[in-house]
Design a protein around this motif. Structure first.
Motif, short mmCIF file in Angstrom:
data_model
loop_
_atom_site.label_atom_id
_atom_site.label_comp_id
_atom_site.label_asym_id
_atom_site.label_seq_id
_atom_site.Cartn_x
_atom_site.Cartn_y
_atom_site.Cartn_z
N ASP A 33 15.87 2.55 33.36
CA ASP A 33 15.32 3.63 34.19
C ASP A 33 14.15 3.10 35.01
N ARG A 34 14.02 3.64 36.22
CA ARG A 34 12.93 3.22 37.10
C ARG A 34 11.56 3.68 36.62
N SER A 35 11.53 4.74 35.85
CA SER A 35 10.24 5.28 35.41
C SER A 35 9.75 4.54 34.18
N SER A 36 8.57 4.91 33.73
CA SER A 36 7.92 4.20 32.61
C SER A 36 8.19 4.86 31.26
N SER A 37 8.95 5.98 31.25
CA SER A 37 9.22 6.67 29.99
C SER A 37 10.58 7.32 30.04
N ILE A 38 11.11 7.66 28.87
CA ILE A 38 12.38 8.38 28.80
C ILE A 38 12.10 9.89 28.84
N LEU A 39 13.13 10.66 29.13
CA LEU A 39 13.03 12.13 29.14
C LEU A 39 11.76 12.60 29.84
N LYS A 40 11.73 12.41 31.16
CA LYS A 40 10.51 12.66 31.93
C LYS A 40 9.99 14.09 31.83
N LYS A 41 10.85 15.05 31.50
CA LYS A 41 10.39 16.44 31.38
C LYS A 41 9.63 16.69 30.08
N GLY A 73 19.59 5.50 33.94
CA GLY A 73 18.89 6.77 33.82
C GLY A 73 18.54 7.03 32.37
N ALA A 74 17.33 7.53 32.14
CA ALA A 74 16.87 7.81 30.77
C ALA A 74 16.65 9.30 30.58
N GLY A 75 17.52 10.09 31.22
CA GLY A 75 17.48 11.53 31.02
C GLY A 75 18.34 11.93 29.83
N PRO A 76 18.50 13.23 29.60
CA PRO A 76 19.21 13.71 28.41
C PRO A 76 20.63 13.18 28.26
N VAL A 77 21.40 13.12 29.35
CA VAL A 77 22.80 12.71 29.24
C VAL A 77 22.91 11.26 28.78
N SER A 78 22.15 10.37 29.41
CA SER A 78 22.19 8.95 29.02
C SER A 78 21.65 8.74 27.61
N ILE A 79 20.59 9.45 27.27
CA ILE A 79 20.00 9.27 25.94
C ILE A 79 20.95 9.77 24.86
#
Length: 480
Positions: free
Chosen positions: A201-209, A178-184
């Motif tokens: 992360d499955r998505s193409s970028s970090i911090l999707k928000k 996961g590339a959300g806040p906690v992992s980052i």
């Protein structure tokens, strides 16, 4: 069975529960606060979330800065002690726990019962084989980290925020899912302590928000600290105690070193123990159905904090509690509104975001302008060496007099961004125009002066040749 009566019952003693319980207590109401164990008082924020993570991040930042001091001739010796860092974390928790524990809260006047609560009617709950009733009940049971099953996971240590702060030794190769806040946040902290960190992360970028203008810049900074990113990918299998298989969205497989896995995959809600049906509380999937007053389908039961299923932040719980307190005590009822909501990701540099995103502005068909700048024009950034910081603002689009435009939202990427952007949060919530920011004199050199630089650059775009001509005329022929 005779029921004991209260003005308010609160189930859960984290940020959501403590806030509304103490608020109602201050107004003289009889309040019952319930949680499963005394160790859970303070909730996720104190015990496994914000407090330990920010303390851990602070320790890693101190070590990182000490290592950077070698650029100025200072020699740094010694070996990092993870047990000492974890003891520092526990000491920081201990300071806050002095006023977030059962004995302290009871002395304040709260009635506290430890055990598992469940509804037995629309206004009653049962706990430890005794019944309790209240005019209103607040569910503030929080959330828990989402976990996934990984083939071969028994060969390796897997962590979430609930147990990662119990680590006694540093993983050599630490995978963060996961590339959300906690992992980052934690990924950077462990990297600075010496782990080789890979974020997947499955998505193409970090911090999707976050806006890509901000998140892409942060990713580059983290890559400069030797953090690896595998995006559009997922973990497929743990091969051994030191190796994992990663699969990309295109089907390509790659083996990478791995001694430990951290799951930063979001949060889950669980209301199974509460027996919601007995209280007439309806759910939608794994969420409780709520209106904008945080009211369930039972008009006397409300939800606060993570359990509400919207913004999972401690300060969102504060926002919920302020709304509930108003609606419990005032004839003028308020509704939940995230128009001016803000949050901070505590990486180094920090990411601070507030108000509407560009996607939301488009969805709402609100005319806007996008203003981007880096910190190269900030003398404070020059002296403190963060010229690659970023600022992004969305302002009202005006046909005439852009200086009257209000701030709609935005983000800052910079050290201390969570403090720097507070003025913009106020401008957004209070309807302050960009001219008012322009008129302010900022002490020199401060990083917040970037607010003025950005709006000045925008206002100057409206300066037409004929305006300059008139200004020169006034200067030449005007009275002295």
């Amino acid at each position: 069975m005779k029921e004991k009566k209260y003005d308010l019952i609160v189930i859960g003693s984290g940020s959501g529960g403590l806030g509304i319980a103490m608020g109602m207590l201050e107004f003289g109401f009889k309040v019952l606060l319930i949680d499963k164990t005394s160790e859970k008082i303070g909730g996720e924020c104190l015990n496994t979330g914000c407090v330990p993570s920010k303390s851990f991040i602070n320790a890693s930042k101190t070590i990182h800065q000490a290592q950077k001091a070698q650029e100025f001739g200072l020699e740094v010796n010694g070996k990092i002690s993870l047990p000492k860092i974890m003891e520092y974390v526990r000491q920081r928790q201990k300071v806050i726990r002095q006023h977030e524990n059962a004995d302290y809260l009871r002395k304040k006047g709260l009635h506290i019962i430890l055990g598992t609560a469940k509804f037995i009617s629309r206004s009653s709950i049962e706990i430890n084989e005794k019944n309790y009733r209240a005019k209103n009940i607040v569910i503030a049971t929080g959330s828990s980290p989402r976990k996934i099953n990984i083939k071969g996971a028994d060969l390796i240590s897997c962590y979430t925020n609930e147990d990662v702060f119990q680590l006694a030794s540093l993983p050599a190769n630490f995978i963060f899912l996961g590339a959300g806040p906690v992992s980052i946040e934690l990924g950077q902290a462990f990297s600075r302590l010496g782990s080789r960190v890979t974020i997947i992360d499955r998505s193409s970028s970090i911090l999707k928000k976050e806006d890509p203008f901000i998140s892409n810049a942060l990713q580059k900074k983290l890559e400069q600290e030797n953090i690896d990113f595998l995006l559009n990918a997922e973990i497929e299998e743990i091969l051994s105690s030191s190796e994992a298989v990663i699969k990309t969205s295109g089907g390509e497989k790659k083996e990478i070193p791995a001694d430990a896995v951290f799951m930063g995959l979001g949060r889950e809600l669980d209301f199974d123990d509460l027996n919601l049906e007995a209280a007439g509380i309806e759910t939608d999937g794994n969420k409780i159905k709520l209106n904008r007053k945080l009211q369930t389908t039972n008009k006397n039961v409300f939800v606060s904090g993570d359990a509400a299923g919207n913004m999972k932040f401690s300060h969102a719980a504060e926002m919920h509690n302020m709304l509930l307190l108003n609606n419990f005590l005032s004839p003028v009822k308020k509704k939940l509104d995230f128009s001016h909501f803000s949050w901070v990701t505590f990486t180094d540099p920090e990411v601070a975001t507030f108000g509407w995103s560009e996607e939301q502005l488009k969805e709402k068909e609100i005319p806007y302008e996008r203003l981007e700048n880096d910190f190269r024009e900030s003398d404070r950034a020059v002296t403190a060496n963060f010229q690659d910081g970023k600022i992004l603002l969305f302002i009202e689009k005006k046909k005439f007099n852009s200086a009257s435009a209000k701030v709609l939202g935005g983000s800052i990427l910079a050290p201390g961004a969570g403090e720097i952007f507070q003025e913009l949060v106020l401008a957004n919530s209070a309807g302050i125009t960009i001219k008012q920011l322009m008129d302010k004199i900022y002490p020199y050199p401060t990083a917040a002066n970037m607010h003025k630089i950005v709006v000045r650059n925008r206002i100057l775009k409206d300066l037409k040749p004929w305006m300059k001509k008139i200004a020169r005329g006034f200067y030449k022929f005007g009275k002295r």
